[in-house]
Enzyme design. Structure first.
Site, PDB file in Angstrom:
ATOM      1  CE  LYS A  21      -3.670  -2.729   2.505  1.00 49.26           C
ATOM      2  NZ  LYS A  21      -4.427  -2.798   3.839  1.00 49.26           N
ATOM      3  CD  GLN A  41      -3.160  -4.287   7.014  1.00 54.17           C
ATOM      4  OE1 GLN A  41      -3.050  -3.342   6.463  1.00 54.17           O
ATOM      5  NE2 GLN A  41      -3.743  -5.525   6.470  1.00 54.17           N
ATOM      6  CG  ASP A  46      -9.377   0.137   6.234  1.00 56.89           C
ATOM      7  OD1 ASP A  46      -9.235  -0.325   4.934  1.00 56.89           O
ATOM      8  OD2 ASP A  46      -8.672   0.114   7.035  1.00 56.89           O
TER       9      ASP A  46
HETATM   10  N1  GUN Z   1      -6.624  -6.629   6.716  1.00 60.31           N
HETATM   11  C1  GUN Z   1      -6.946  -7.448   5.783  1.00 60.31           C
HETATM   12  N2  GUN Z   1      -7.744  -6.667   4.811  1.00 60.31           N
HETATM   13  C2  GUN Z   1      -7.685  -5.296   5.349  1.00 60.31           C
HETATM   14  C3  GUN Z   1      -8.145  -4.129   4.973  1.00 60.31           C
HETATM   15  O1  GUN Z   1      -8.925  -4.024   3.710  1.00 60.31           O
HETATM   16  N3  GUN Z   1      -7.911  -2.976   5.604  1.00 60.31           N
HETATM   17  C4  GUN Z   1      -7.172  -2.918   6.681  1.00 60.31           C
HETATM   18  N4  GUN Z   1      -7.294  -2.000   7.603  1.00 60.31           N
HETATM   19  N5  GUN Z   1      -6.819  -4.133   7.314  1.00 60.31           N
HETATM   20  C5  GUN Z   1      -7.088  -5.437   6.487  1.00 60.31           C
END
Ligand code: GUN
Length: 296
Positions: free
Chosen positions: A55, A99, A122
């Site tokens: 990311k 995350q 998110d």
């Molecule tokens: N863990 C797995 N997928 C995601 C996501 O799309 N966002 C976040 N913050 N954590 C994750």
């Protein structure tokens, strides 16, 4: 990939990223605003490290400002909340991503609720979840958002279609179902999960099947009807001694078994995965543009 059956998420995500790049330049030039995204990573989960790294790289590629705070496994809830507050107050930050999963001693919901929902790119904050369900403007969770873009850009009409979503997570299954229920997509949605009896009886009647259950090769050819569209959200590590890493990534769909029967299918890797990142960038751009909550 040149096969028209394959929905190429790598290609489609790179097209979306090119579109975003143009808009970022415009935003910088016209308003002097650089989209800013803050990542918070707690602990040592190897998959989470890889995701946050990817990311961050996307931010660099697209001209975003980004910052990553890496905190140790034993970080207290209070320290994490303070870090979130700092980013909530920071004018250069338009998106905050914590995350998941978080270490067990931290209350995930409490953390998500602490993020300013106007920076919750998110789309996990209860405000955004509620807005998604009721149809108000909100951030759309990145994976479901990416899947609707894959369908749209592959000319798959969702109106009136029977869509079966397998999996009911807060990150994929539940928001996916709510998104497809919106007038804009107009699908008839069924959500199956671990306690569903006879999943096959649902999938045999589905025009579109979205599998997000975390079980390698679950969906087989005898569970689907001719010409259905299959979206595989799975990302499972299975042991493979021919690989340097000792494992290979495989989806929730038995790709070989379903391939002949279906009309379209996403590969793993290179299907849904790259779209999640592209839509995170899109949400952050839109936050920086002030587009998401401008009707409040
Ligand atoms: N863990 C797995 N997928 C995601 C996501 O799309 N966002 C976040 N913050 N954590 C994750």
């Amino acid at each position: 990939m040149n096969d028209s059956k394959i929905i190429d998420g790598k290609l489609i995500s790179s097209q979306i990223k090119e579109e975003i790049k143009v808009d970022v330049e415009k935003l910088k030039h016209e308003k002097g605003i650089t989209p800013g995204l803050a990542f918070i990573l707690v602990g040592e989960d190897p998959a989470s490290k890889v995701y946050v790294n990817s990311k961050g790289k996307a931010c660099e590629q697209l001209g975003f400002y980004s910052i990553t705070k890496t905190l140790p496994e034993d970080t207290t809830e209070d320290i994490l909340l303070k870090q979130i507050d700092e980013f909530n107050e920071d004018k250069n930050i338009h998106g905050i991503l914590v995350q998941l999963p978080l270490p067990k001693h931290i209350n995930e919901l409490k953390i998500i609720e602490a993020i300013n929902f106007k920076k919750d790119v998110d789309g996990f904050h209860p405000q955004n979840v509620g807005r998604l369900v009721t149809g108000a403007k909100s951030f759309t969770p990145c994976t479901p958002y990416g899947i609707t873009e894959l369908l749209k850009r592959s000319n798959v009409d969702t109106t009136g279609k029977n869509v079966v979503v397998i999996g009911r997570s807060n990150i994929v299954g539940k928001p996916m179902a709510n998104l497809l229920l919106k007038k804009k997509f107009n699908s008839t949605v069924t959500v199956c999960h671990s306690a569903t009896k006879d999943i096959k009886s649902y999938t045999l009647n589905a025009d579109i099947i979205i599998v997000a259950m975390g079980k390698a090769n679950f969906l087989k050819g005898d569970m689907i009807q001719d010409s259905c569209v299959i979206i595989d959200v799975g990302m499972n590590r299975v042991e493979d001694n021919t690989k340097k890493t000792g494992y290979r990534l495989t989806g929730d769909v038995d790709y070989e078994d379903c391939y002949d029967k279906c009309s379209k299918i996403t590969p793993v890797p290179g299907g849904v995965g790259p779209m999640t990142i592209a839509m995170l960038m899109k949400n952050t751009l839109e936050s920086a543009q002030g587009n998401v909550f401008n009707d409040d």
